[in-house]
Design a protein around this motif. Structure first.
Motif, PDB file in Angstrom:
ATOM      1  N   ARG A 274       0.835  -1.206   0.000  1.00  0.00           N
ATOM      2  CA  ARG A 274       0.000   0.000   0.000  1.00  0.00           C
ATOM      3  C   ARG A 274       0.870   1.257   0.000  1.00  0.00           C
ATOM      4  O   ARG A 274       0.576   2.215  -0.710  1.00  0.00           O
ATOM      5  CB  ARG A 274      -0.912   0.016   1.228  1.00  0.00           C
ATOM      6  CG  ARG A 274      -2.015  -1.003   1.230  1.00  0.00           C
ATOM      7  CD  ARG A 274      -3.025  -0.648   2.317  1.00  0.00           C
ATOM      8  NE  ARG A 274      -3.913  -1.742   2.620  1.00  0.00           N
ATOM      9  CZ  ARG A 274      -3.876  -2.451   3.746  1.00  0.00           C
ATOM     10  NH1 ARG A 274      -3.001  -2.165   4.679  1.00  0.00           N
ATOM     11  NH2 ARG A 274      -4.738  -3.430   3.944  1.00  0.00           N
TER      12      ARG A 274
ATOM     13  N   PRO B 242      -5.606   0.946  -2.740  1.00  0.00           N
ATOM     14  CA  PRO B 242      -4.158   0.785  -2.892  1.00  0.00           C
ATOM     15  C   PRO B 242      -3.671  -0.645  -2.721  1.00  0.00           C
ATOM     16  O   PRO B 242      -2.458  -0.884  -2.738  1.00  0.00           O
ATOM     17  CB  PRO B 242      -3.616   1.673  -1.759  1.00  0.00           C
ATOM     18  CG  PRO B 242      -4.639   1.553  -0.687  1.00  0.00           C
ATOM     19  CD  PRO B 242      -5.970   1.457  -1.411  1.00  0.00           C
TER      20      PRO B 242
ATOM     21  N   TYR C  75       1.346   6.614  -6.901  1.00  0.00           N
ATOM     22  CA  TYR C  75       0.306   7.603  -7.199  1.00  0.00           C
ATOM     23  C   TYR C  75       0.850   9.019  -7.040  1.00  0.00           C
ATOM     24  O   TYR C  75       0.637   9.884  -7.904  1.00  0.00           O
ATOM     25  CB  TYR C  75      -0.899   7.387  -6.268  1.00  0.00           C
ATOM     26  CG  TYR C  75      -2.006   8.405  -6.462  1.00  0.00           C
ATOM     27  CD1 TYR C  75      -2.984   8.214  -7.429  1.00  0.00           C
ATOM     28  CD2 TYR C  75      -2.055   9.562  -5.692  1.00  0.00           C
ATOM     29  CE1 TYR C  75      -3.989   9.150  -7.625  1.00  0.00           C
ATOM     30  CE2 TYR C  75      -3.057  10.502  -5.878  1.00  0.00           C
ATOM     31  CZ  TYR C  75      -4.017  10.298  -6.847  1.00  0.00           C
ATOM     32  OH  TYR C  75      -5.007  11.235  -7.040  1.00  0.00           O
TER      33      TYR C  75
ATOM     34  N   TYR D 275       2.250   1.723  -3.403  1.00  0.00           N
ATOM     35  CA  TYR D 275       1.230   2.181  -4.347  1.00  0.00           C
ATOM     36  C   TYR D 275       0.942   3.662  -4.146  1.00  0.00           C
ATOM     37  O   TYR D 275       0.773   4.405  -5.120  1.00  0.00           O
ATOM     38  CB  TYR D 275      -0.051   1.357  -4.187  1.00  0.00           C
ATOM     39  CG  TYR D 275      -1.088   1.667  -5.241  1.00  0.00           C
ATOM     40  CD1 TYR D 275      -1.079   1.015  -6.471  1.00  0.00           C
ATOM     41  CD2 TYR D 275      -2.061   2.642  -5.020  1.00  0.00           C
ATOM     42  CE1 TYR D 275      -2.019   1.313  -7.439  1.00  0.00           C
ATOM     43  CE2 TYR D 275      -3.012   2.938  -5.984  1.00  0.00           C
ATOM     44  CZ  TYR D 275      -2.979   2.277  -7.190  1.00  0.00           C
ATOM     45  OH  TYR D 275      -3.893   2.584  -8.152  1.00  0.00           O
ATOM     46  N   GLN D 276       0.890   4.090  -2.897  1.00  0.00           N
ATOM     47  CA  GLN D 276       0.679   5.513  -2.619  1.00  0.00           C
ATOM     48  C   GLN D 276       1.818   6.344  -3.207  1.00  0.00           C
ATOM     49  O   GLN D 276       1.580   7.419  -3.788  1.00  0.00           O
ATOM     50  CB  GLN D 276       0.586   5.741  -1.111  1.00  0.00           C
ATOM     51  CG  GLN D 276       0.377   7.202  -0.707  1.00  0.00           C
ATOM     52  CD  GLN D 276      -0.998   7.721  -1.045  1.00  0.00           C
ATOM     53  OE1 GLN D 276      -1.996   7.187  -0.568  1.00  0.00           O
ATOM     54  NE2 GLN D 276      -1.073   8.780  -1.857  1.00  0.00           N
TER      55      GLN D 276
END
Length: 700
Positions: free
Chosen positions: A340, A361, A347, A343-344
């Protein structure tokens, strides 16, 4: 070919006798369904087809050229005539005059409805200009693994030339849209003898002026690629060779059954997720390979693959040579949290000023060495299809890395696909999820009247259901019926004797491996007996207690174990009986066992509350329709007890009730739905009588 069934050649299934009386739109449909019937040609929902047809304008009566093209979101394998968009070709060509350049290409999608022919409500896809601006009458756009392996190779252009010569051209990566349509138009103008083009990191376009010729050409080009790969990769070790051995099949499934509920609980924060497990040969070859982690980190290439599988999978820390599932579970939360965080960061690195807000995420794909692949999504079909797409990606990686060097989409390009405003608009147009979307239910006695009616009620609201029963024939028939009306993805069966502890435990491992866990238990397995107390044998007493008391204990205990692992709440619904509250003559064993069920439910409501697990009871009475317990001795016995015949028994029960109404399985199912759904989110430890009114059974 890069897939496991490489030896089988693509079959030309075109039936000229069947097609000779078809008009052009019908031939387009026929061609589309044939192409979509073989997943080596294109994946589910991937690719599109078109035909340019001369038709009478319904307004002017003039003959005009119309583009028939697969509409947005369809699947060529299952598309029907209403799945095609129809657009005026002259209006599509007129769009060239108002195009303001690549930075404004997304606005062109808004002009497509203005080009609609015959008020067709089917929305046109983003690929419409690519089909419109190819001068041939028939165009196929497919996503075959063999072609994408070429398209995703580092030297994709050179490979395309080497394999196809000048027959098939090549275009560099460009996000699908209007600009790519102009690129393809320009290519056709400059290469009038070309029969198609490979789009880098994307797929294949082929075209012809005849529907059958276009179909045959598409097969020919894909087969050529498959044959070339078969020759080039013969004798080569895939993915750097194996560094792990697979666990035996039963051990793989057992490991997945333990891992999936834990993962499910961790990834269901925004919505309930459903899992899918795949330990096919292609998957095992990849997860056990030396280069797996390097390739997995690169992500997928084809936009269709990427949208279904996210930026990259999560590789689960599991050593098949020392298969310690407990140790893997202990580290799983940190691994999911790390994903997660990554993934953040992805982004944050790639977002633009107008990007949609970050979405879920969590990973979609989980690779487990020695075990296989687990995927999670909002429903079972999407989880399964996501897994199929990643198998496509595995096949692509195998081929590209064997003859060149595999490359995924550049990170920013991948982000711009995932968070494309047009894709976001499509997501926003999707209907709201059903009330039980993402929920998984286990229904014991699932082949009987109340069980099957409850299963159907849940399926209607989007839940997945595992039917448990001891009657294999009835299970198969019930599952066939429900799957035909809903989806085979959503229905599973298991033979479960609720009095057999090992069978119950195995059944929960089964539902965990099939769907990822469980949210709802409907304990409904039943038996009924009638005898005066002096004629009630110990065996009859014990049989009632074993099924109606011990059986309910066993299935509840195992459900609670999964609820605790998932840590996302749950619902238990006991189907008890009016007889659990109101005494009935000549049925002491049955009534006592049913009373035991009700009190067990109260105890479980106390234990479940801290976990968010609600436990409630439905009390039916005299549900004769579809009930297996009313098909044998019980029917004769109760008719004898009340001094009536079989035909008069239902009438007697109806007249006995306060409301003078018969109670049907669907009535019990409605109560079971209410108690399992969020409609009763603040209710536990309750009893709902569905008995048409019986004063002796009033709970207060």
């Amino acid at each position: 070919m890069t897939t496991a069934n490489a030896a089988a050649r693509l079959e030309n299934k075109w039936n000229s006798a069947l097609a000779q009386d078809m008009d052009e739109p019908e031939k387009l449909l026929y061609r589309s369904n044939l192409l979509g019937s073989d997943k080596r040609i294109t994946n589910y929902g991937g690719g599109n087809t078109s035909a340019k047809v001369t038709q009478k304008d319904p307004l002017t009566g003039n003959m005009v050229d119309v583009l028939w093209v697969k509409g947005s979101g369809g699947d060529v394998g299952s598309i029907k005539m209403d799945g095609f968009s129809t657009l005026y070709m002259d209006k599509l060509n007129a769009l060239r005059g108002i195009y303001r350049g690549v930075e404004f290409e997304d606005e062109m999608v808004g002009y497509l409805p203005h080009c609609t022919f015959n008020l067709n409500p089917r929305a046109a896809s983003i690929d419409t200009p690519l089909h419109a601006y190819v001068p041939a009458k028939h165009v196929d756009h497919m996503h075959p693994d063999a072609i994408i392996a070429i398209a995703a190779a580092k030297d994709s252009k050179a490979l395309t030339q080497k394999i196809f010569g000048d027959t098939i051209g090549w275009l560099p990566w460009k996000k699908p849209g209007y600009e790519l349509g102009l690129w393809l138009s320009d290519f056709c103008a400059k290469n009038p003898d070309a029969k198609g083009v490979v789009l880098e990191s994307h797929g294949l376009f082929t075209w012809a002026d005849d529907a059958e010729d276009c179909y045959a050409l598409t097969l020919e080009i894909i087969q050529t690629a498959m044959d070339w790969f078969a020759t080039e990769t013969a004798g080569k070790t895939a993915f750097g060779g194996a560094v792990h051995d697979s666990l035996p099949a039963d051990a793989r499934r057992a490991a997945a059954a333990r891992l999936m509920p834990a993962i499910r609980g961790m990834v269901s924060g925004q919505q309930h997720m459903v899992g899918h497990f795949d330990d096919s040969d292609a998957v095992l070859e990849f997860v056990n390979a030396k280069d797996m982690e390097r390739l997995a980190a690169l992500g997928t290439s084809c936009p269709d693959h990427f949208l279904r599988t996210k930026i990259c999978p999560l590789v689960v820390d599991f050593d098949p040579e020392n298969p310690d599932v407990d140790a893997t579970l202990a580290g799983l939360a940190d691994a999911v949290a790390t994903y997660r965080t990554g993934y953040q960061a992805y982004y944050d690195r790639c977002k633009r000023d107008d990007s949609p807000a970050i979405r879920d995420p969590n990973a979609v794909v989980y690779l487990v060495p020695g075990v296989g692949m687990i995927t999670f999504a909002k429903d079972k079909a999407t989880a399964r299809i996501s897994g199929e797409f990643y198998v496509n990606a595995i096949n692509v990686m195998r081929g590209a890395d064997a003859v060149s060097e595999y490359q995924g989409l550049p990170e920013q390009e991948a982000f711009d696909i995932e968070y494309w405003l047009l894709e976001e608009a499509k997501l926003q147009r999707m209907p709201a999820p059903k009330s039980m979307a993402g929920r998984v239910a286990l229904v014991t006695g699932g082949a009987g009247g109340i069980g099957s009616a409850t299963a159907e009620r849940y399926l209607r609201e989007g839940a997945c259901v595992m039917l448990a029963d001891i009657d294999d024939a009835a299970l198969a028939e019930t599952a066939k019926n429900l799957a035909a009306r809903y989806s085979s993805d959503m229905v599973r069966t298991v033979n479960m004797n609720v009095t057999d502890e090992d069978a119950v435990i195995a059944s929960y491992a089964n539902i965990a491996a099939e769907f990822g866990g469980v949210d709802i238990l409907v304990s409904n397995a039943g038996i009924a007996s009638s005898a005066p107390i002096e004629d009630t044998s110990l065996d009859l007493w014990n049989k009632n207690m074993a099924i109606l008391s011990t059986g309910y204990f066993l299935v509840s205990r195992e459900a609670f174990k999964l609820f605790k692992t998932q840590d996302m709440g749950g619902a238990v619904v006991f189907v008890a009986s009016k007889n659990g509250l109101a005494a009935s003559p000549n049925a002491s064993a049955y009534c006592t066992a049913k009373a035991s069920e009700i009190h067990l439910a109260r105890c479980l409501a106390l234990e479940g509350a801290p976990m968010g697990v609600r436990v409630n009871v439905v009390n039916p009475d005299a549900v004769l329709k579809g009930s297996k317990i009313w098909q044998g001795e019980w029917l004769d016995q109760r008719a004898g007890t009340y001094g009536t015949d079989k035909e008069g028994l239902e009438e007697m029960y109806r007249e006995r009730s306060l409301l003078k109404r018969s109670v049907l399985p669907e009535d019990i199912a409605e109560a079971a739905y209410f108690l399992a759904s969020d409609l009763s989110a603040k209710s536990t430890g309750n009893i709902i009588n569905v008995d048409a009114g019986n004063v002796q059974a009033f709970t207060r």
